[in-house]
Scaffold this motif. Structure first.
Motif, mmCIF file in Angstrom:
data_model
loop_
_atom_site.group_PDB
_atom_site.id
_atom_site.type_symbol
_atom_site.label_atom_id
_atom_site.label_comp_id
_atom_site.label_asym_id
_atom_site.label_seq_id
_atom_site.Cartn_x
_atom_site.Cartn_y
_atom_site.Cartn_z
ATOM 1 N N ILE A 63 0.916 -1.179 -0.107
ATOM 2 C CA ILE A 63 -0.122 -0.062 0.051
ATOM 3 C C ILE A 63 0.955 1.217 0.083
ATOM 4 O O ILE A 63 0.274 2.279 -0.270
ATOM 5 N N GLN A 64 2.069 1.287 0.236
ATOM 6 C CA GLN A 64 2.801 2.581 0.536
ATOM 7 C C GLN A 64 3.112 3.104 -0.904
ATOM 8 O O GLN A 64 2.906 4.219 -0.603
ATOM 9 N N ALA A 65 3.085 2.427 -1.925
ATOM 10 C CA ALA A 65 3.302 3.299 -3.328
ATOM 11 C C ALA A 65 1.987 3.502 -3.854
ATOM 12 O O ALA A 65 1.877 4.147 -4.846
ATOM 13 N N LYS A 100 0.585 2.226 14.009
ATOM 14 C CA LYS A 100 1.993 2.750 14.527
ATOM 15 C C LYS A 100 2.898 1.911 13.757
ATOM 16 O O LYS A 100 4.084 2.519 13.482
ATOM 17 N N ASP A 101 2.617 0.649 13.747
ATOM 18 C CA ASP A 101 3.624 -0.240 12.894
ATOM 19 C C ASP A 101 3.741 0.155 11.578
ATOM 20 O O ASP A 101 5.118 0.119 11.060
ATOM 21 N N ASN A 157 7.881 2.971 7.793
ATOM 22 C CA ASN A 157 8.359 3.997 6.719
ATOM 23 C C ASN A 157 8.876 5.320 7.445
ATOM 24 O O ASN A 157 9.054 6.360 6.620
ATOM 25 N N GLY A 158 9.228 5.068 8.649
ATOM 26 C CA GLY A 158 10.145 6.220 9.156
ATOM 27 C C GLY A 158 9.246 7.388 9.345
ATOM 28 O O GLY A 158 9.694 8.726 9.600
ATOM 29 N N GLN A 159 7.972 7.457 9.801
ATOM 30 C CA GLN A 159 7.253 8.489 10.180
ATOM 31 C C GLN A 159 6.900 8.637 11.296
ATOM 32 O O GLN A 159 5.874 8.373 12.019
ATOM 33 N N SER A 213 10.956 15.073 19.161
ATOM 34 C CA SER A 213 12.296 15.858 19.111
ATOM 35 C C SER A 213 13.205 15.165 18.234
ATOM 36 O O SER A 213 14.218 15.851 17.807
ATOM 37 N N GLU A 214 12.723 14.120 17.564
ATOM 38 C CA GLU A 214 13.867 13.320 16.642
ATOM 39 C C GLU A 214 13.694 13.885 15.208
ATOM 40 O O GLU A 214 14.563 13.788 14.402
ATOM 41 N N THR A 215 12.660 14.996 14.892
ATOM 42 C CA THR A 215 12.398 15.754 13.727
ATOM 43 C C THR A 215 12.613 17.113 13.702
ATOM 44 O O THR A 215 12.021 17.607 14.883
#
Length: 766
Positions: free
Chosen positions: A515-517, A538-539, A544-546, A589-591
């Motif tokens: 489904i990502q693309a 969440k998974d 995909n790093g969001q 805080s990671e972004t």
């Protein structure tokens, strides 16, 4: 006046008459009901299925493990459900063929052993040796659950069920007779709100309690206010008033309750005990002079060519429509002021009911309304593989024949394994074409379960493209292709159908990759999972790093937890709320793009821990909280702002949404004009749209600097032309594609976006 022979065998219970006609003489051989009990043991046990006249339909050897058979009953859809000692529910059709999968009551029930069970409609409640209650509310969607613990040490004397449709909660209630005249009513499932209370209740209108020294072998309600008690050779019928009625039997009987009476099964016959219907009583009651009785008597005189027929008619002329309704068969040829269509309809249905009550079928149906007939008769007939009769009845009554033809087709596929697929296809098509609009795809799905190539041949005849997509997906497992076709169709329901199937069948990471693309599939999945599947979402975001999206979900969970009454300050749930917010703050805080959210989460956690005035209502509803904030004096507001180091941007956010929540639109507009907002005008737009105030949002959308934001905002309030103009300024082809999907139901709007995309393509803009 009335026919004495009809009423001669009626029994009077207080002021109501009851009748007990014999429906069938049982045709079975060598059957003794006293030896065919649930708990009996034998070297080779058999499950035998008969119709109501004792005609054998099927049998099979009982091989199911799991210990003693505890209980069995027919469900609403003619499935035989059997509960055994370890809590397993085995299911059979009327041909004694096992249906899979079996249903388990769960590990805890398995370890405790079931000792009794009560069935209703499509559900069952079981009680174990340790007096714990387990329930399956619906066999069609079997989700076993444990009910509230009754807290009793001794097993109850008996158990009964109040079905969900008759309870205030909408959940099943279980009545347990404990000790002397003491009833426990257990309701509720799950860990949120188990309830247990002690009281004497009334099931529908009455609750019947037996306190005799010799308890009856069987108890059964007969209608709404009469109960039957059976001891060895005596059947006692009792009501709330009047002396009981006694029936004596010299052979064992079994009581089978129905909606309007009780079937009495013995070794030799099938009887039906019921209250005499009012219309029948008015006609045949001894000495009756009702209009219906006079009309029936007039028919008798008419047949004998007596002039008294006309005399009776003159007596009831003003009441003739009511008399016709009560004895509609006798009214033909006399009446002039009633619905003739009603007579025709009733005659048709009587013919059908008589047809299905023959010894061969022995289907006991009572006419209440045509929908009742459709549900009961068609399903009984098609489950008995009486497809031709069911088809002719449906045609005779002008009903939809699709259910019958579909069931016949699936049964034909199952029973024709030796017939080549091409040959069987021609046989099926010959019948399927009889019903316009029938789903070839559904029949193909059944063929696929039988691992037959016939499925692919049937799909080719499915006229609806959406069904073809589903069939291609189900039958050939071409999930990737099916998902692509579904998204290309733009049909969101179809996309969801394919998504859910892939979701169930494939590993999570493979599903995420598929489904990502695909923007539409991804967005639809996200919308659904955001409402119902937070952990799974969440998974997906983590895969995909969001990280920021995971943080937003954690923050939302903290707010949801705050709505729990147990989440007040100092409760066990207060700490978990703070931990969720701290996790969200760490991910923000990671972004670099989410510094504001990181700071806000940090302050939120601090606020929950604080002893300031704000801490006393931080868990109130949003409206109450805003009311407090806006009622503070300026000095208090500045104190909170300084203490929590609220930035100017954050301050603007709070005030914008506070004013929108209390719907003070004039104040919001004035606030926007004080100076150029440090947060821009997008929060103003968002606040208005969330409050469903499109007109207010239009005050701020033109002020958005980014044309993409303007386009998306116009689209959210349904203004296609303005959204297209803004998108053309952005020269973003992908944006135009997304907006087109938003207005997929608007042909004119879709055409505008297509034109703009073509123009951009011509100009070489991607």
């Amino acid at each position: 006046m009335a026919n004495v022979s009809v009423a001669a065998e009626w029994q009077l219970l207080y002021n109501r008459y009851y009748r007990k006609p014999e429906l069938y003489r049982m045709t079975w051989k060598h059957i003794d009901l006293s030896r065919n009990k649930l708990h009996s043991e034998s070297a080779l046990r058999k499950l035998r299925i008969f119709n109501c006249a004792g005609v054998p339909l099927s049998e099979t050897v009982w091989k199911n493990p799991g210990g003693r058979l505890i209980g069995m009953a027919w469900t609403d859809d003619q499935t035989l459900a059997c509960v055994v000692q370890d809590g397993t529910v085995y299911q059979y059709n009327i041909h004694a063929e096992p249906l899979r999968p079996n249903i388990s009551m769960g590990k805890e029930c398995f370890e405790q052993n079931v000792v009794d069970c009560v069935f209703w409609g499509n559900g069952v409640v079981c009680i174990t040796e340790s007096n714990q209650l387990f329930c399956i509310p619906d066999f069609k969607n079997p989700k076993p659950c444990k009910l509230a613990g009754p807290g009793i040490e001794e097993p109850p004397l008996c158990m009964a069920v109040i079905e969900p449709q008759y309870t205030m909660s909408g959940n099943v209630e279980v009545l347990l007779a404990v000790g002397e005249a003491y009833v426990l009513a257990v309701e509720g499932t799950g860990f949120n709100n188990w309830a247990l209370r002690s009281y004497v209740v009334r099931c529908r209108r009455w609750l019947f309690l037996v306190t005799s020294a010799l308890p009856p072998e069987q108890l059964s309600w007969c209608g709404m206010d009469t109960v039957l008690l059976y001891w060895d050779d005596m059947l006692l019928m009792m009501g709330p008033r009047g002396d009981p009625v006694t029936y004596l039997y010299d052979e064992p009987i079994i009581l089978v309750p129905e909606c309007d009476g009780v079937r009495i099964l013995s070794n030799s016959s099938m009887e039906f005990l019921q209250r005499v219907p009012d219309s029948t009583e008015s006609i045949f009651k001894i000495g009756s002079t009702s209009p219906a009785a006079l009309l029936y008597d007039a028919l008798d005189h008419f047949d004998r060519q007596s002039a008294k027929a006309d005399e009776n008619l003159r007596l009831i002329r003003s009441s003739l429509p009511e008399a016709v309704e009560a004895c509609i068969d006798a009214a033909v040829g006399f009446g002039s002021n009633f619905q003739r269509d009603r007579i025709q309809e009733m005659c048709k249905i009587l013919r059908v009911l008589n047809a299905v009550s023959t010894m061969r079928l022995a289907s006991l149906l009572v006419y209440n309304n045509i929908s009742c007939y459709t549900i009961c008769s068609d399903w009984w007939l098609i489950n008995a593989h009486q497809h031709l009769l069911a088809l002719r009845i449906s045609e005779y009554l002008g009903m939809n024949q699709e259910v019958v033809i579909m069931h016949w087709s699936c049964s034909k596929i199952t029973a024709s394994l030796a017939i080549p697929d091409v040959t069987l296809l021609e046989i099926l098509l010959d019948k399927l074409k009889l019903c316009k609009g029938i789903s070839y795809a559904a029949v193909a799905a059944h063929a696929d379960k039988m691992a037959r190539k016939l499925a692919a041949l049937l799909v080719e005849h499915e006229p609806r493209s959406s069904k073809q997509v589903c069939s291609s997906f189900v039958e050939h497992r071409r999930r990737d292709t099916a998902l692509s076709k579904a998204t290309e169709s733009g049909d969101t329901d179809l996309v969801y159908l394919v998504l859910f199937h892939i979701w169930q069948k494939r590993p999570a990471l493979e599903f995420f990759g598929m489904i990502q693309a695909r923007t539409m599939a991804r967005d639809l999945f996200t919308i659904y999972a955001r409402c119902y599947k937070h952990e799974f979402l969440k998974d997906f975001f983590l895969s995909n790093g969001q990280l920021q999206e995971v943080a937003f979900l954690l923050w939302k969970e903290s707010w949801d937890l705050g709505r729990n009454p147990m989440a007040s300050k100092g409760s066990p749930l207060h700490g978990p709320r703070i931990k969720l917010i701290e996790k969200a703050q760490h991910l923000f805080s990671e972004t670099k793009e989410h510094t504001f959210e990181s700071k806000a989460a940090e302050e939120h956690a601090k606020l929950l821990r604080s002893d300031y005035k704000a801490g006393h209502f931080v868990d109130s509803s949003i409206s109450d909280t805003i009311g407090h904030v806006l009622s503070w004096e300026t000095i208090e507001l500045l104190k909170v702002k300084t203490e929590f180091k609220v930035s100017e941007k954050r301050w603007y956010w709070l005030k914008v949404f506070a004013l929108a929540t209390i719907r003070d639109w004039d104040a919001l507009e004035k606030f926007s004009k004080e100076k150029r907002p440090p947060i821009g005008y997008r929060p103003f737009v968002e606040a208005c749209i969330e409050a469903d105030e499109k007109g207010e949002a239009l005050k701020y959308i033109p002020k958005l600097a980014d044309p993409r934001e303007r386009a998306e905002s116009y689209a959210r309030i349904g203004m296609a032309k303005e959204a297209a103009d803004a998108a053309s300024q952005a020269k973003d082809g992908e944006l135009l594609g997304r907006l087109k999907l938003t207005f997929s139901q608007n042909a004119a709007a879709s055409s505008i976006f297509d034109t703009l995309r073509d123009r951009l393509s011509f100009q070489g803009v991607s």
